[in-house]
Write an enzyme that holds these catalytic residues in place. Structure first.
Site, PDB file in Angstrom:
ATOM      1  N   ASP A   5     -59.192  40.369  48.470  1.00  0.00           N
ATOM      2  CA  ASP A   5     -60.222  41.404  48.600  1.00  0.00           C
ATOM      3  C   ASP A   5     -60.010  42.518  47.571  1.00  0.00           C
ATOM      4  O   ASP A   5     -58.912  42.684  47.033  1.00  0.00           O
ATOM      5  CB  ASP A   5     -60.195  42.011  50.010  1.00  0.00           C
ATOM      6  CG  ASP A   5     -60.596  40.988  51.065  1.00  0.00           C
ATOM      7  OD1 ASP A   5     -61.273  40.006  50.719  1.00  0.00           O
ATOM      8  OD2 ASP A   5     -60.215  41.182  52.242  1.00  0.00           O
TER       9      ASP A   5
HETATM   10  N1  URA Z   1     -56.914  38.285  54.197  1.00  0.00           N
HETATM   11  C1  URA Z   1     -57.739  39.350  54.049  1.00  0.00           C
HETATM   12  O1  URA Z   1     -58.292  39.857  55.023  1.00  0.00           O
HETATM   13  N2  URA Z   1     -57.933  39.841  52.808  1.00  0.00           N
HETATM   14  C2  URA Z   1     -57.325  39.338  51.710  1.00  0.00           C
HETATM   15  O2  URA Z   1     -57.518  39.837  50.595  1.00  0.00           O
HETATM   16  C3  URA Z   1     -56.461  38.234  51.886  1.00  0.00           C
HETATM   17  C4  URA Z   1     -56.269  37.728  53.142  1.00  0.00           C
END
Ligand code: URA
Length: 239
Positions: free
Chosen positions: A104
């Protein structure tokens, strides 16, 4: 192809760095020191190039481990926001490197970049069960042994508007207040955030420490990447 390009494209440094290696006499082609960055090498020379006496792996496949910084999209280009592609040195921009999987925008840490499509496909397949380890900072009540147990049994996510999803068992380690380590063997979209949300906690910072055998190097700063060694690549392919 020029020797400096072969070295840079094979992940031995930026064009500037490899020019330095060359000028200082660290590179040999067919047993002869080559100092000229523009020296031409041909396909049959590729197996006879050494750096500091060790044969180089002249490959068209490139593998890098990036410490993804915060506020950075896992994408090679974006019109509006900073993205991983902005961190790739210019000499690698044409090499069709792309991230393996997705972190993310605000998630930091281990992100593999490669142009080896087969490996990328394998590591993002649901059949790839190797551990992904996340350091999580969250808001809300401190997680307890009850949460550890629930995670170890495999959570069932029941989000409004979404199909019910049964997750694989996950290992939750309780750290200091409002921090935990979460070890997953799958990689569903926003999985960590959704898992914590299902226990009424909100993730406020997320850092991936490990993906299979791949970790950051000591002192590797956000935005920095290193080229995987032959051993790193071998382990990752074995994973
Ligand atoms: N899980 C999440 O919620 N975000 C990420 O970036 C990776 C795993």
């Amino acid at each position: 192809m020029r020797i400096d390009k072969v070295l840079a494209n094979s992940g031995y440094g930026t064009r500037t760095q490899v020019k330095e290696f060359l000028r200082s006499g660290r590179v040999c082609v067919n047993g002869n020191i080559v100092r000229d960055p523009g020296f031409s090498v041909f396909d049959n020379d590729l197996e006879n190039i050494t750096l500091d006496g060790s044969p180089i792996r002249a490959s068209s496949f490139l593998y890098f481990c990036l410490n993804k910084p915060d506020s950075c999209l896992t994408a090679m280009t974006d019109d509006r926001l900073p993205c991983v592609g902005d961190l790739i040195p210019p000499e690698l921009q044409t090499k069709k490197i792309s991230p393996v999987g997705r972190l993310d925008y605000h998630t930091t840490g281990v992100l593999l970049l490669t142009n080896d499509g087969e490996l990328s496909h394998r590591l993002t397949s649901p059949k790839w069960h190797k551990e992904k380890i996340y350091l999580v900072t969250y808001e809300g009540e401190e997680l307890t042994e009850e949460d550890v147990l629930a995670f170890s049994k495999g959570l069932t996510l029941m989000e409004p508007g979404h199909a019910v999803e049964k997750l694989k068992p996950a290992k939750l380690e309780l750290l200091h207040k409002n921090q935990c380590r979460l070890i997953l063997t799958e990689g569903k979209t926003h999985q960590v955030k959704r898992m914590l949300a299902s226990r009424n906690r909100q993730v406020v910072a997320l850092h991936r420490e490990q993906m299979g055998s791949l970790t950051l190097h000591e002192g590797q700063q956000p935005g920095e990447m290193y080229a995987l060694s032959d051993e790193d690549i071998r382990k990752l392919k074995e994973d």
